[in-house]
Motif scaffolding. Structure first.
Motif, PDB file in Angstrom:
ATOM      1  N   PRO A 131       0.840  -1.203   0.000  1.00  0.00           N
ATOM      2  CA  PRO A 131       0.000   0.000   0.000  1.00  0.00           C
ATOM      3  C   PRO A 131       0.873   1.249   0.000  1.00  0.00           C
ATOM      4  N   LEU A 132       0.491   2.235  -0.786  1.00  0.00           N
ATOM      5  CA  LEU A 132       1.299   3.442  -0.910  1.00  0.00           C
ATOM      6  C   LEU A 132       1.588   4.077   0.443  1.00  0.00           C
ATOM      7  N   LEU A 133       0.625   4.067   1.353  1.00  0.00           N
ATOM      8  CA  LEU A 133       0.818   4.719   2.642  1.00  0.00           C
ATOM      9  C   LEU A 133       1.859   4.029   3.512  1.00  0.00           C
ATOM     10  N   SER A 134       2.312   2.841   3.117  1.00  0.00           N
ATOM     11  CA  SER A 134       3.394   2.172   3.838  1.00  0.00           C
ATOM     12  C   SER A 134       4.759   2.516   3.265  1.00  0.00           C
ATOM     13  N   GLU A 135       4.775   3.313   2.210  1.00  0.00           N
ATOM     14  CA  GLU A 135       6.023   3.630   1.515  1.00  0.00           C
ATOM     15  C   GLU A 135       6.697   4.885   2.080  1.00  0.00           C
TER      16      GLU A 135
ATOM     17  N   LEU B 220       7.412   9.098  -1.990  1.00  0.00           N
ATOM     18  CA  LEU B 220       6.411   8.493  -2.860  1.00  0.00           C
ATOM     19  C   LEU B 220       4.993   8.918  -2.494  1.00  0.00           C
ATOM     20  N   ILE B 221       4.749   9.147  -1.226  1.00  0.00           N
ATOM     21  CA  ILE B 221       3.397   9.492  -0.778  1.00  0.00           C
ATOM     22  C   ILE B 221       3.058  10.949  -1.070  1.00  0.00           C
ATOM     23  N   THR B 222       3.990  11.852  -0.779  1.00  0.00           N
ATOM     24  CA  THR B 222       3.716  13.288  -0.849  1.00  0.00           C
ATOM     25  C   THR B 222       3.171  13.757  -2.199  1.00  0.00           C
ATOM     26  N   PRO B 223       3.690  13.301  -3.349  1.00  0.00           N
ATOM     27  CA  PRO B 223       3.143  13.788  -4.621  1.00  0.00           C
ATOM     28  C   PRO B 223       1.653  13.494  -4.814  1.00  0.00           C
ATOM     29  N   PHE B 224       1.138  12.486  -4.114  1.00  0.00           N
ATOM     30  CA  PHE B 224      -0.262  12.122  -4.287  1.00  0.00           C
ATOM     31  C   PHE B 224      -1.199  12.974  -3.431  1.00  0.00           C
TER      32      PHE B 224
ATOM     33  N   GLN C 196      -6.288   9.573  -4.282  1.00  0.00           N
ATOM     34  CA  GLN C 196      -6.142   9.575  -2.833  1.00  0.00           C
ATOM     35  C   GLN C 196      -5.125   8.512  -2.423  1.00  0.00           C
ATOM     36  N   PRO C 197      -4.094   8.901  -1.650  1.00  0.00           N
ATOM     37  CA  PRO C 197      -3.011   7.963  -1.316  1.00  0.00           C
ATOM     38  C   PRO C 197      -3.494   6.669  -0.674  1.00  0.00           C
ATOM     39  N   GLU C 198      -4.524   6.751   0.163  1.00  0.00           N
ATOM     40  CA  GLU C 198      -5.006   5.547   0.852  1.00  0.00           C
ATOM     41  C   GLU C 198      -5.683   4.561  -0.111  1.00  0.00           C
TER      42      GLU C 198
ATOM     43  N   LEU D 256      -0.105  -2.367 -21.257  1.00  0.00           N
ATOM     44  CA  LEU D 256      -0.602  -3.096 -20.094  1.00  0.00           C
ATOM     45  C   LEU D 256      -1.621  -2.295 -19.283  1.00  0.00           C
ATOM     46  N   GLY D 257      -2.005  -1.126 -19.788  1.00  0.00           N
ATOM     47  CA  GLY D 257      -3.082  -0.375 -19.164  1.00  0.00           C
ATOM     48  C   GLY D 257      -2.672   0.768 -18.265  1.00  0.00           C
ATOM     49  N   TYR D 258      -1.375   1.037 -18.154  1.00  0.00           N
ATOM     50  CA  TYR D 258      -0.918   2.163 -17.345  1.00  0.00           C
ATOM     51  C   TYR D 258      -0.942   3.448 -18.180  1.00  0.00           C
ATOM     52  N   ARG D 259      -1.116   4.564 -17.512  1.00  0.00           N
ATOM     53  CA  ARG D 259      -1.043   5.862 -18.180  1.00  0.00           C
ATOM     54  C   ARG D 259      -0.113   6.774 -17.393  1.00  0.00           C
ATOM     55  N   LYS D 260       0.673   7.517 -18.124  1.00  0.00           N
ATOM     56  CA  LYS D 260       1.575   8.484 -17.502  1.00  0.00           C
ATOM     57  C   LYS D 260       0.757   9.688 -17.063  1.00  0.00           C
ATOM     58  N   VAL D 261       0.901  10.086 -15.806  1.00  0.00           N
ATOM     59  CA  VAL D 261       0.157  11.227 -15.270  1.00  0.00           C
ATOM     60  C   VAL D 261       1.092  12.423 -15.241  1.00  0.00           C
ATOM     61  N   GLU D 262       0.904  13.317 -16.202  1.00  0.00           N
ATOM     62  CA  GLU D 262       1.780  14.483 -16.301  1.00  0.00           C
ATOM     63  C   GLU D 262       1.718  15.300 -15.013  1.00  0.00           C
ATOM     64  N   GLY D 263       2.871  15.692 -14.527  1.00  0.00           N
ATOM     65  CA  GLY D 263       2.947  16.499 -13.322  1.00  0.00           C
ATOM     66  C   GLY D 263       3.005  15.701 -12.040  1.00  0.00           C
ATOM     67  N   LEU D 264       2.736  14.399 -12.121  1.00  0.00           N
ATOM     68  CA  LEU D 264       2.801  13.552 -10.920  1.00  0.00           C
ATOM     69  C   LEU D 264       4.184  12.904 -10.898  1.00  0.00           C
ATOM     70  N   THR D 265       5.096  13.534 -10.196  1.00  0.00           N
ATOM     71  CA  THR D 265       6.494  13.106 -10.198  1.00  0.00           C
ATOM     72  C   THR D 265       7.071  13.212  -8.790  1.00  0.00           C
ATOM     73  N   THR D 266       8.232  12.619  -8.632  1.00  0.00           N
ATOM     74  CA  THR D 266       8.995  12.773  -7.397  1.00  0.00           C
ATOM     75  C   THR D 266      10.476  12.729  -7.751  1.00  0.00           C
TER      76      THR D 266
END
Length: 198
Positions: A76-80, A84-88, A94-96, A164-174
């Motif tokens: 889960p992202l919130l365990s990272e 990694l969490i802050t950009p979301f 929603q990170p959760e 495989l169904g993923y999309r790049k989310v512009e501006g969502l970076t770390t």
């Protein structure tokens, strides 16, 4: 060649051994383009300690006989880590409700045989069974096109991820920092997030 997949979670009999091998595989595979990562076992053990501690974590291991030849990990992202969490926070995701796929690495001689898709689908299924997640994400390093160590024999994975169904989310970076194989100091690297619906 007969490859078997194992889906391992904290507390399962082989989880600890698999986590140990994650470190060795990361050091070997991430030394290649585009990561060029000059890793150490000490740092790797600190990095993957979260994997053993995180509720909901998973290691998908591909095994050829008794040898683990590739792994895909997630939690889960919130365990990272905060990077990694802050950009979301404040994003449309929603990170959760996000499951993070940390890495998918395999030895070179086992590539091109469909294992990559097998890893990602098993990781996705794990997140679905856990419940409570709407999205799965991972991030990949962004390197300049004129980087002097670029390996033209290694094609970009963007088309594979899109297929495989993923999309790049512009501006969502770390940013993550590590030492490149041709450097003496760590430098920050931009990391781009990719997302797919669960």
């Amino acid at each position: 060649m007969s490859i078997g997949f194992l889906t391992l979670t904290p507390g399962s009999a082989e989880f600890g051994d698999a986590v140990e091998q994650v470190a060795a595989l990361r050091i070997k595979v991430f030394r290649e383009w585009p990561y060029l990562y000059d890793g150490t076992e000490e740092w790797e053990r600190r990095y993957i300690s979260k994997l053993a501690e995180a509720e909901g974590a998973v290691v998908i291991a591909a095994r050829d006989g008794e040898k683990i030849v590739g792994v895909s990990t997630g939690m889960p992202l919130l365990s990272e880590h905060d990077e990694l969490i802050t950009p979301f926070r404040g994003s449309d995701f929603q990170p959760e409700q996000v499951f993070y796929g940390a890495e998918t690495v395999m030895l070179p001689e086992y590539r091109g045989q469909g294992l990559y898709r097998g890893f990602l689908e098993r990781r996705r299924q794990h997140a679905i069974v856990l419940g409570g997640f709407r999205w799965e994400t991972f991030c990949g390093v962004v390197r300049p096109t004129d980087h002097p160590l670029r390996d033209p024999a290694i094609p970009p994975l963007d088309p594979v991820w899109s297929h495989l169904g993923y999309r790049k989310v512009e501006g969502l970076t770390t940013d993550f920092s590590w030492r490149d194989i041709d450097q003496t100091e760590e430098t920050a690297k931009p990391m781009q997030f990719w997302i797919r619906d669960l």
